[in-house]
Design a protein around this motif. Structure first.
Motif, PDB file in Angstrom:
ATOM      1  N   VAL A   1     116.783  25.404 -16.796  1.00  9.07           N
ATOM      2  CA  VAL A   1     117.842  25.919 -15.931  1.00  9.07           C
ATOM      3  C   VAL A   1     117.441  25.680 -14.481  1.00  9.07           C
TER       4      VAL A   1
ATOM      5  N   ALA B   1     124.892  31.556 -29.892  1.00 12.28           N
ATOM      6  CA  ALA B   1     124.811  30.655 -28.745  1.00 12.28           C
ATOM      7  C   ALA B   1     124.979  31.405 -27.432  1.00 12.28           C
ATOM      8  N   CYS B   2     125.910  32.336 -27.379  1.00 12.06           N
ATOM      9  CA  CYS B   2     126.155  33.090 -26.151  1.00 12.06           C
ATOM     10  C   CYS B   2     124.971  33.994 -25.816  1.00 12.06           C
TER      11      CYS B   2
ATOM     12  N   THR C   1     121.871  33.587 -26.778  1.00 11.40           N
ATOM     13  CA  THR C   1     120.730  32.733 -26.427  1.00 11.40           C
ATOM     14  C   THR C   1     120.874  32.183 -25.019  1.00 11.40           C
ATOM     15  N   THR C   2     122.051  31.674 -24.671  1.00 10.34           N
ATOM     16  CA  THR C   2     122.270  31.147 -23.321  1.00 10.34           C
ATOM     17  C   THR C   2     122.076  32.244 -22.284  1.00 10.34           C
ATOM     18  N   SER C   3     122.632  33.424 -22.536  1.00  5.54           N
ATOM     19  CA  SER C   3     122.459  34.548 -21.609  1.00  5.54           C
ATOM     20  C   SER C   3     120.980  34.880 -21.450  1.00  5.54           C
TER      21      SER C   3
ATOM     22  N   TYR D   1     119.171  32.142 -19.347  1.00  8.76           N
ATOM     23  CA  TYR D   1     119.535  32.239 -17.926  1.00  8.76           C
ATOM     24  C   TYR D   1     118.866  33.446 -17.269  1.00  8.76           C
TER      25      TYR D   1
ATOM     26  N   SER E   1     126.497  39.214 -22.513  1.00 11.19           N
ATOM     27  CA  SER E   1     127.106  38.222 -23.397  1.00 11.19           C
ATOM     28  C   SER E   1     128.624  38.379 -23.460  1.00 11.19           C
TER      29      SER E   1
END
Length: 188
Positions: A12, A97-98, A100-102, A105, A170
């Motif tokens: 990121v 996915a949400c 994990t991405t959160s 970040y 999320s």
């Protein structure tokens, strides 16, 4: 003495991350997005969604060169031919996915370098509701469990804190937990 600052953490770009946060704080109207999916039935339980264009940050985004194509189906026991995950399984993927991405970040913003993030999701469903065989059974999941395994350069309590923060931020978890108005229409 020159101080070097790490600008990419966990894949990121943290300068862009903080720049985006600053831009949205200064201009809240650019935070509004409209995501879209177009779906077409193919045969039996097999259908296909195409996802490409979306609106956001004050305009229409045209940066995606190719569309994403996502197939859905049902397993044989549910009269399908395994052409793809079923819609309920897609929901588990969207949630994983949400989250994990959160998590990634948040970790990048807080200076935590992650070395591994894995999650396992389980959703319990009684099909009698969705099949119209019982009015007492809901149509969807009765409950979903998420378990994370995380490694990084922070102590376990800090890693748990990152998961809690991802849980709080999320978007998909919010939609699942709080619902959202859905309008269904029939047209050309």
């Amino acid at each position: 003495m020159t101080q070097l600052t790490e600008t990419v953490r966990n894949g990121v770009d943290t300068e862009r991350l903080f720049g985006t946060l600053d831009a949205i704080a200064a201009q809240p109207e650019i935070a509004r997005f409209q995501f879209r999916a177009r779906n077409r039935w193919i045969q039996g339980a097999h259908n296909r969604s195409v996802i490409k264009d979306f609106g956001g940050a004050g305009g229409e985004d045209t940066s995606r060169a190719e569309a994403f194509v996502v197939d859905a189906g049902e397993p044989a026991v549910l009269l399908g031919t395994d052409t793809g995950p079923n819609p309920a399984e897609h929901l588990l993927h969207a949630l994983a996915a949400c989250l994990t991405t959160s998590l990634v970040y948040v970790a990048a913003a807080r200076g935590v370098r992650l070395t591994a993030v894995e999650s396992t999701l389980e959703g319990d469903m009684n099909l009698r509701g969705a099949l119209g065989l019982s009015k007492e059974v809901r149509n969807g999941y009765e409950g979903i469990r998420v378990r994370f395994a995380i490694r990084g350069d922070a102590p376990p309590e800090k890693l748990r804190e990152l998961v809690e923060r991802a849980h709080a931020r999320s978007a998909v978890l919010d939609v699942i937990s709080n619902g959202v108005p859905v309008t269904v229409e029939v047209g050309d």
